[in-house]
Design an enzyme around this catalytic site. Sequence first.
Site, PDB file in Angstrom:
ATOM      1  N   ALA A  16      -4.767  24.695 105.008  1.00 38.15           N
ATOM      2  CA  ALA A  16      -4.507  23.256 104.958  1.00 38.15           C
ATOM      3  C   ALA A  16      -5.774  22.422 105.104  1.00 38.15           C
ATOM      4  CB  ALA A  16      -3.511  22.888 106.059  1.00 38.15           C
ATOM      5  N   GLN A  19     -10.146  22.890 100.536  1.00 38.61           N
ATOM      6  CA  GLN A  19     -10.233  21.910  99.445  1.00 38.61           C
ATOM      7  C   GLN A  19      -8.896  21.730  98.730  1.00 38.61           C
ATOM      8  OE1 GLN A  19     -13.401  20.394  98.112  1.00 38.61           O
ATOM      9  NE2 GLN A  19     -14.555  22.221  97.584  1.00 38.61           N
ATOM     10  N   ILE A  20      -8.272  22.850  98.347  1.00 36.95           N
ATOM     11  CA  ILE A  20      -7.003  22.719  97.602  1.00 36.95           C
ATOM     12  C   ILE A  20      -5.908  22.200  98.533  1.00 36.95           C
ATOM     13  CG2 ILE A  20      -5.269  23.941  96.210  1.00 36.95           C
ATOM     14  CD1 ILE A  20      -7.468  25.890  95.376  1.00 36.95           C
ATOM     15  N   ARG A 102     -12.539  37.517  90.412  1.00 38.51           N
ATOM     16  CA  ARG A 102     -11.573  37.224  91.472  1.00 38.51           C
ATOM     17  C   ARG A 102     -11.203  38.485  92.244  1.00 38.51           C
ATOM     18  NH1 ARG A 102      -9.721  34.472  86.935  1.00 38.51           N
ATOM     19  NH2 ARG A 102      -9.924  32.202  86.994  1.00 38.51           N
ATOM     20  N   ASN A 135      -6.827  33.714  95.722  1.00 35.01           N
ATOM     21  CA  ASN A 135      -7.188  34.805  94.794  1.00 35.01           C
ATOM     22  C   ASN A 135      -7.533  36.120  95.476  1.00 35.01           C
ATOM     23  OD1 ASN A 135      -6.933  33.807  92.153  1.00 35.01           O
ATOM     24  ND2 ASN A 135      -8.666  32.424  92.530  1.00 35.01           N
ATOM     25  N   ASP A 163      -3.703  28.269  84.322  1.00 31.53           N
ATOM     26  CA  ASP A 163      -4.050  28.869  83.031  1.00 31.53           C
ATOM     27  C   ASP A 163      -3.163  28.282  81.924  1.00 31.53           C
ATOM     28  OD1 ASP A 163      -5.779  30.916  84.374  1.00 31.53           O
ATOM     29  OD2 ASP A 163      -3.840  31.475  85.218  1.00 31.53           O
ATOM     30  N   HIS A 191      -3.924  36.596  86.652  1.00 30.18           N
ATOM     31  CA  HIS A 191      -4.752  35.377  86.737  1.00 30.18           C
ATOM     32  C   HIS A 191      -6.206  35.837  86.873  1.00 30.18           C
ATOM     33  CE1 HIS A 191      -6.298  31.466  87.716  1.00 30.18           C
ATOM     34  NE2 HIS A 191      -6.694  31.862  88.902  1.00 30.18           N
TER      35      HIS A 191
HETATM   36  P1  NAD Z   1     -11.565  26.553 100.715  1.00 28.20           P
HETATM   37  O1  NAD Z   1     -12.578  27.523 101.212  1.00 28.20           O
HETATM   38  O2  NAD Z   1     -11.935  25.125 100.519  1.00 28.20           O
HETATM   39  O3  NAD Z   1     -10.313  26.569 101.683  1.00 28.20           O
HETATM   40  C1  NAD Z   1      -9.725  27.740 102.130  1.00 28.20           C
HETATM   41  C2  NAD Z   1      -9.117  27.437 103.492  1.00 28.20           C
HETATM   42  O4  NAD Z   1      -8.303  28.542 103.850  1.00 28.20           O
HETATM   43  C3  NAD Z   1     -10.153  27.251 104.599  1.00 28.20           C
HETATM   44  O5  NAD Z   1      -9.905  26.022 105.266  1.00 28.20           O
HETATM   45  C4  NAD Z   1      -9.918  28.439 105.515  1.00 28.20           C
HETATM   46  O6  NAD Z   1     -10.153  28.141 106.882  1.00 28.20           O
HETATM   47  C5  NAD Z   1      -8.444  28.715 105.230  1.00 28.20           C
HETATM   48  N1  NAD Z   1      -8.001  30.058 105.600  1.00 28.20           N
HETATM   49  C6  NAD Z   1      -8.675  31.225 105.500  1.00 28.20           C
HETATM   50  N2  NAD Z   1      -7.936  32.232 105.978  1.00 28.20           N
HETATM   51  C7  NAD Z   1      -6.760  31.702 106.358  1.00 28.20           C
HETATM   52  C8  NAD Z   1      -5.595  32.251 106.960  1.00 28.20           C
HETATM   53  N3  NAD Z   1      -5.499  33.535 107.262  1.00 28.20           N
HETATM   54  N4  NAD Z   1      -4.572  31.415 107.234  1.00 28.20           N
HETATM   55  C9  NAD Z   1      -4.663  30.096 106.969  1.00 28.20           C
HETATM   56  N5  NAD Z   1      -5.754  29.520 106.417  1.00 28.20           N
HETATM   57  C10 NAD Z   1      -6.782  30.329 106.113  1.00 28.20           C
HETATM   58  O7  NAD Z   1     -10.989  27.170  99.357  1.00 28.20           O
HETATM   59  P2  NAD Z   1     -10.139  26.446  98.206  1.00 28.20           P
HETATM   60  O8  NAD Z   1     -11.073  25.870  97.213  1.00 28.20           O
HETATM   61  O9  NAD Z   1      -9.098  25.579  98.810  1.00 28.20           O
HETATM   62  O10 NAD Z   1      -9.464  27.733  97.526  1.00 28.20           O
HETATM   63  C11 NAD Z   1      -8.487  28.484  98.188  1.00 28.20           C
HETATM   64  C12 NAD Z   1      -8.103  29.703  97.376  1.00 28.20           C
HETATM   65  O11 NAD Z   1      -7.462  29.312  96.149  1.00 28.20           O
HETATM   66  C13 NAD Z   1      -9.289  30.586  96.943  1.00 28.20           C
HETATM   67  O12 NAD Z   1      -8.923  31.950  97.094  1.00 28.20           O
HETATM   68  C14 NAD Z   1      -9.444  30.255  95.463  1.00 28.20           C
HETATM   69  O13 NAD Z   1     -10.061  31.297  94.747  1.00 28.20           O
HETATM   70  C15 NAD Z   1      -8.010  30.078  95.072  1.00 28.20           C
HETATM   71  N6  NAD Z   1      -7.748  29.379  93.810  1.00 28.20           N
HETATM   72  C16 NAD Z   1      -6.721  29.822  93.050  1.00 28.20           C
HETATM   73  C17 NAD Z   1      -6.402  29.191  91.864  1.00 28.20           C
HETATM   74  C18 NAD Z   1      -5.271  29.676  91.012  1.00 28.20           C
HETATM   75  O14 NAD Z   1      -5.052  29.133  89.921  1.00 28.20           O
HETATM   76  N7  NAD Z   1      -4.518  30.682  91.410  1.00 28.20           N
HETATM   77  C19 NAD Z   1      -7.143  28.091  91.446  1.00 28.20           C
HETATM   78  C20 NAD Z   1      -8.208  27.656  92.242  1.00 28.20           C
HETATM   79  C21 NAD Z   1      -8.514  28.315  93.433  1.00 28.20           C
HETATM   80  C1  LMR Z   2      -9.486  29.110  88.759  1.00 28.29           C
HETATM   81  O1  LMR Z   2      -8.896  29.684  87.843  1.00 28.29           O
HETATM   82  O2  LMR Z   2     -10.105  28.042  88.588  1.00 28.29           O
HETATM   83  C2  LMR Z   2      -9.428  29.687  90.139  1.00 28.29           C
HETATM   84  O3  LMR Z   2      -8.749  30.895  90.149  1.00 28.29           O
HETATM   85  C3  LMR Z   2     -10.754  29.771  90.799  1.00 28.29           C
HETATM   86  C4  LMR Z   2     -11.604  30.884  90.230  1.00 28.29           C
HETATM   87  O4  LMR Z   2     -12.125  31.674  91.034  1.00 28.29           O
HETATM   88  O5  LMR Z   2     -11.746  30.967  89.018  1.00 28.29           O
END
Ligand code: NAD
Ligand code: LMR
Length: 338
Positions: A16, A19-20, A102, A135, A163, A191
């Site tokens: 929470a 960033q996301i 990933r 991921n 995607d 993904h």
């Molecule tokens: P980020 O580093 O900004 O935030 C991640 C947060 O997760 C941090 O605040 C961290 O403290 C927290 N965290 C870590 N372990 C945890 C746990 N066990 N329980 C609760 N919180 C925990 O990263 P982000 O940019 O928000 O990205 C988060 C994830 O989403 C990454 O793995 C990224 O690769 C993935 N992502 C996936 C997609 C998709 O399409 N599937 C797209 C973009 C990013």
């Molecule tokens: C994305 O598709 O943008 C995310 O899964 C982040 C990444 O690692 O590519």
Amino acid sequence: MTHTMKHPVTVTVTGAAGQIGYASLFRIAAGEMLGADTPVRLRLLEIPAGLKAAEGTAMELADCAFPLVESIDVTDDPNTGFEGANLALLIGSRPRTKGMERADLLEANGGIFSVQGRAINDRAADDIKVAVVGNPANTNALIAASHAPDVPLERFTALTRLDHHRAVAQLALATGSPVDQIEGVAIWGNHSASQYPDLFHATVAGRSAVDLLTQQGLGQDWLENTFISKVANRGAEVISVRGGSSVASAAHAALMHVHDWVLGTGESWTSMAVPSDGSYGVAEGIISSFPVRCTGGVYEIIHGLEHSDFSQKRIAASVAELVEEKQAVASLGLLGPR
Ligand code: NAD
Ligand code: LMR
């Protein structure tokens, strides 16, 4: 609030303070995920290091005085975080950086999803729906599901909606048409860079997308070397250009994934990574992307689509990667009792 409001929904968001998480929570609170008639009880789950920042986010959420928000709780205890949860967005985990695939995150992130799968199993509401964003999303969803044997398997999904949106955007660009004229795009597989964004069933304003593209001189070469490659590698491209992985587009995709799952797609399709039912030769026991239609809170894989040899090979290659990821997490001891 008026008597036309629905029952409040408990939404747990992990990561929470990340960033996301930050890009999602305010939109969830504003009703963009579940609609303007659904109050939400927000649970923000973080690790201890992220707790203070999550509390700051909760302060800002309170300061918005969103009429739909019934409560906001912040915790670093997964059991408390998932208590009574109806929806779980599993975002919290490390993002990759430039030069990584990933799958390189499996070892770093896999352990998060076993703990959370168990907590979901023990604490979540009976109707829990899980969307994994962290991921490598498909295999993390598989890890969580394997630790939650009491939760129906089909409630564990992973995000390929980003995607899907990328594919729609690229097709719109190539054909010079508005995105709302595009239907029938599908993402198959993982993904990851092996995913297969499929245009063979897509239409643009009711006309075959492939016919339209062919007329414009965009044939198999464009499909393989421009379209598929662009969509499949877009995450890496964003990392290289923006200097960090996608955030707002990922949050938007996560919200729309849940929105459509809960509120329905109508007659059109979207793409979700869901437990395979064995159709299209996709091995059972993995979580793979398919085109789906959602009605009444339930998704259904679209069956009966015809595939060329080319499409079949692309799907099989991505499925093979998912089977390998499953073997890798099994040998790391990350899979649970299911
Ligand atoms: P980020 O580093 O900004 O935030 C991640 C947060 O997760 C941090 O605040 C961290 O403290 C927290 N965290 C870590 N372990 C945890 C746990 N066990 N329980 C609760 N919180 C925990 O990263 P982000 O940019 O928000 O990205 C988060 C994830 O989403 C990454 O793995 C990224 O690769 C993935 N992502 C996936 C997609 C998709 O399409 N599937 C797209 C973009 C990013
Ligand atoms: C994305 O598709 O943008 C995310 O899964 C982040 C990444 O690692 O590519």
